[in-house]
Design a protein around this motif. Sequence first.
Motif, PDB file in Angstrom:
ATOM      1  N   TYR A  93       0.850  -1.187   0.000  1.00  0.00           N
ATOM      2  CA  TYR A  93       0.000   0.000   0.000  1.00  0.00           C
ATOM      3  C   TYR A  93       0.889   1.242   0.000  1.00  0.00           C
ATOM      4  O   TYR A  93       1.670   1.465   0.928  1.00  0.00           O
ATOM      5  N   VAL A  94       0.777   2.049  -1.054  1.00  0.00           N
ATOM      6  CA  VAL A  94       1.592   3.257  -1.180  1.00  0.00           C
ATOM      7  C   VAL A  94       0.644   4.440  -1.350  1.00  0.00           C
ATOM      8  O   VAL A  94      -0.076   4.518  -2.346  1.00  0.00           O
ATOM      9  N   TYR A  95       0.660   5.365  -0.392  1.00  0.00           N
ATOM     10  CA  TYR A  95      -0.338   6.442  -0.421  1.00  0.00           C
ATOM     11  C   TYR A  95       0.156   7.674   0.332  1.00  0.00           C
ATOM     12  O   TYR A  95       1.142   7.641   1.081  1.00  0.00           O
ATOM     13  N   LYS A  96      -0.577   8.747   0.111  1.00  0.00           N
ATOM     14  CA  LYS A  96      -0.375   9.984   0.868  1.00  0.00           C
ATOM     15  C   LYS A  96      -1.661  10.784   0.773  1.00  0.00           C
ATOM     16  O   LYS A  96      -2.240  10.928  -0.313  1.00  0.00           O
ATOM     17  N   ILE A  97      -2.116  11.289   1.900  1.00  0.00           N
ATOM     18  CA  ILE A  97      -3.356  12.070   1.922  1.00  0.00           C
ATOM     19  C   ILE A  97      -3.170  13.349   1.091  1.00  0.00           C
ATOM     20  O   ILE A  97      -2.184  14.078   1.244  1.00  0.00           O
ATOM     21  N   GLY A  98      -4.126  13.582   0.187  1.00  0.00           N
ATOM     22  CA  GLY A  98      -4.097  14.795  -0.620  1.00  0.00           C
ATOM     23  C   GLY A  98      -3.090  14.797  -1.750  1.00  0.00           C
ATOM     24  O   GLY A  98      -2.856  15.835  -2.371  1.00  0.00           O
ATOM     25  N   VAL A  99      -2.501  13.634  -2.067  1.00  0.00           N
ATOM     26  CA  VAL A  99      -1.440  13.586  -3.067  1.00  0.00           C
ATOM     27  C   VAL A  99      -1.989  13.785  -4.483  1.00  0.00           C
ATOM     28  O   VAL A  99      -3.122  13.413  -4.788  1.00  0.00           O
ATOM     29  N   LEU A 100      -1.165  14.376  -5.338  1.00  0.00           N
ATOM     30  CA  LEU A 100      -1.480  14.526  -6.751  1.00  0.00           C
ATOM     31  C   LEU A 100      -0.706  13.468  -7.539  1.00  0.00           C
ATOM     32  O   LEU A 100       0.319  12.954  -7.069  1.00  0.00           O
ATOM     33  N   THR A 101      -1.172  13.141  -8.732  1.00  0.00           N
ATOM     34  CA  THR A 101      -0.491  12.108  -9.514  1.00  0.00           C
ATOM     35  C   THR A 101       0.952  12.505  -9.834  1.00  0.00           C
ATOM     36  O   THR A 101       1.850  11.659  -9.845  1.00  0.00           O
ATOM     37  N   GLY A 102       1.189  13.773 -10.087  1.00  0.00           N
ATOM     38  CA  GLY A 102       2.543  14.229 -10.368  1.00  0.00           C
ATOM     39  C   GLY A 102       3.471  14.041  -9.180  1.00  0.00           C
ATOM     40  O   GLY A 102       4.665  13.749  -9.338  1.00  0.00           O
ATOM     41  N   ALA A 103       2.926  14.213  -7.976  1.00  0.00           N
ATOM     42  CA  ALA A 103       3.737  14.055  -6.763  1.00  0.00           C
ATOM     43  C   ALA A 103       4.143  12.599  -6.552  1.00  0.00           C
ATOM     44  O   ALA A 103       5.187  12.330  -5.948  1.00  0.00           O
ATOM     45  N   LEU A 104       3.347  11.663  -7.039  1.00  0.00           N
ATOM     46  CA  LEU A 104       3.720  10.246  -6.933  1.00  0.00           C
ATOM     47  C   LEU A 104       5.005   9.964  -7.710  1.00  0.00           C
ATOM     48  O   LEU A 104       5.755   9.041  -7.385  1.00  0.00           O
ATOM     49  N   ILE A 105       5.252  10.789  -8.732  1.00  0.00           N
ATOM     50  CA  ILE A 105       6.443  10.620  -9.569  1.00  0.00           C
ATOM     51  C   ILE A 105       7.636  11.397  -9.029  1.00  0.00           C
ATOM     52  O   ILE A 105       8.775  10.899  -9.042  1.00  0.00           O
ATOM     53  N   ASN A 106       7.370  12.601  -8.504  1.00  0.00           N
ATOM     54  CA  ASN A 106       8.476  13.527  -8.226  1.00  0.00           C
ATOM     55  C   ASN A 106       8.821  13.754  -6.760  1.00  0.00           C
ATOM     56  O   ASN A 106       9.964  14.119  -6.454  1.00  0.00           O
ATOM     57  N   ASP A 107       7.879  13.568  -5.847  1.00  0.00           N
ATOM     58  CA  ASP A 107       8.126  13.917  -4.442  1.00  0.00           C
ATOM     59  C   ASP A 107       8.686  12.737  -3.658  1.00  0.00           C
ATOM     60  O   ASP A 107       8.068  11.669  -3.586  1.00  0.00           O
ATOM     61  N   LYS A 108       9.852  12.950  -3.050  1.00  0.00           N
ATOM     62  CA  LYS A 108      10.462  11.901  -2.215  1.00  0.00           C
ATOM     63  C   LYS A 108       9.937  12.067  -0.785  1.00  0.00           C
ATOM     64  O   LYS A 108      10.357  12.979  -0.068  1.00  0.00           O
ATOM     65  N   TYR A 109       9.026  11.197  -0.376  1.00  0.00           N
ATOM     66  CA  TYR A 109       8.456  11.316   0.954  1.00  0.00           C
ATOM     67  C   TYR A 109       8.323   9.970   1.671  1.00  0.00           C
ATOM     68  O   TYR A 109       7.884   9.908   2.817  1.00  0.00           O
ATOM     69  N   LEU A 110       8.723   8.886   1.007  1.00  0.00           N
ATOM     70  CA  LEU A 110       8.568   7.560   1.605  1.00  0.00           C
ATOM     71  C   LEU A 110       9.918   7.031   2.085  1.00  0.00           C
ATOM     72  O   LEU A 110      10.872   6.935   1.306  1.00  0.00           O
ATOM     73  N   ASN A 111       9.997   6.700   3.349  1.00  0.00           N
ATOM     74  CA  ASN A 111      11.217   6.131   3.909  1.00  0.00           C
ATOM     75  C   ASN A 111      11.165   4.611   3.829  1.00  0.00           C
ATOM     76  O   ASN A 111      10.180   3.985   4.227  1.00  0.00           O
TER      77      ASN A 111
END
Length: 257
Positions: A93-111
């Motif tokens: 399960y890979v998710y983030k509240i309020g995430v945009l599809t572009g952020a799934l590609i570009n934002d490093k937020y998962l440890n």
Amino acid sequence: MNREDRAKKVMFQRVVLGIFVVLVVIAIVVGIRSCAKKDDSAKVTTVKATKAPTTKETTTKKVKEPKVAIMGECYVEDFENYCKDLLPKKTLYVYKIGVLTGALINDKYLNYQGNTYTAEERVALYKPDQLFFLVGMNETENDTPQITVKHFDTMIKDIKGVSPNLKAVICSLPPVAKDGLDGYGTNAQIRNYNEKIKEYCDKTDGVDYLDIRDIMEDENGKLSKEANPGDGAHWQISTTKEVAKRIKEKSDELKYK
């Protein structure tokens, strides 16, 4: 030659003849047995070659338990919290509240294992057999479905780089209870996004569209009272479980393709 010598000669000839007869008999017996074995062997080979497979052999198909990844926003968090027993065992399960599809590609937020990754990178490390998306609601008010579709296409192609046989599924975006909710498009805008997403899925090999709207949509195309927890956009746990069952059905279907 005297009588005694003749007698010895006759005896010798009889012994030689006897030995010859015995050898001939042995040769005949061995030949018969050899032929018999050869015939039996040929018969067994023929039976094995022409034996019809059993029903079990023709109908049973071993299918491995697929590695499944579900990417998205808050709905995916609810899957992990409430629906693990309803979804495939090997699900990431890979998710983030309020995430945009572009952020799934570009934002490093998962440890993960001491490093920080984007959602796409984390899924790629998992090397899934199946990938489900439930994301896009938070960009529907932008009214730019072509950008969302492009992001889906980028993620699918990137993850296929490490999982060439990947089967991807994009779930339809759900309705809202009323237009004008902060951060969401109208139901008309959401339907437009779904149309563009479905068009992309229909023309792209290895990508399916999974319509889940009937689970939570009322007769007016809005989020039903039964599915609405009160904020007009998210779902009751019972609705979340029904969507999870739909995803599991699709996952099972894909195992045999």
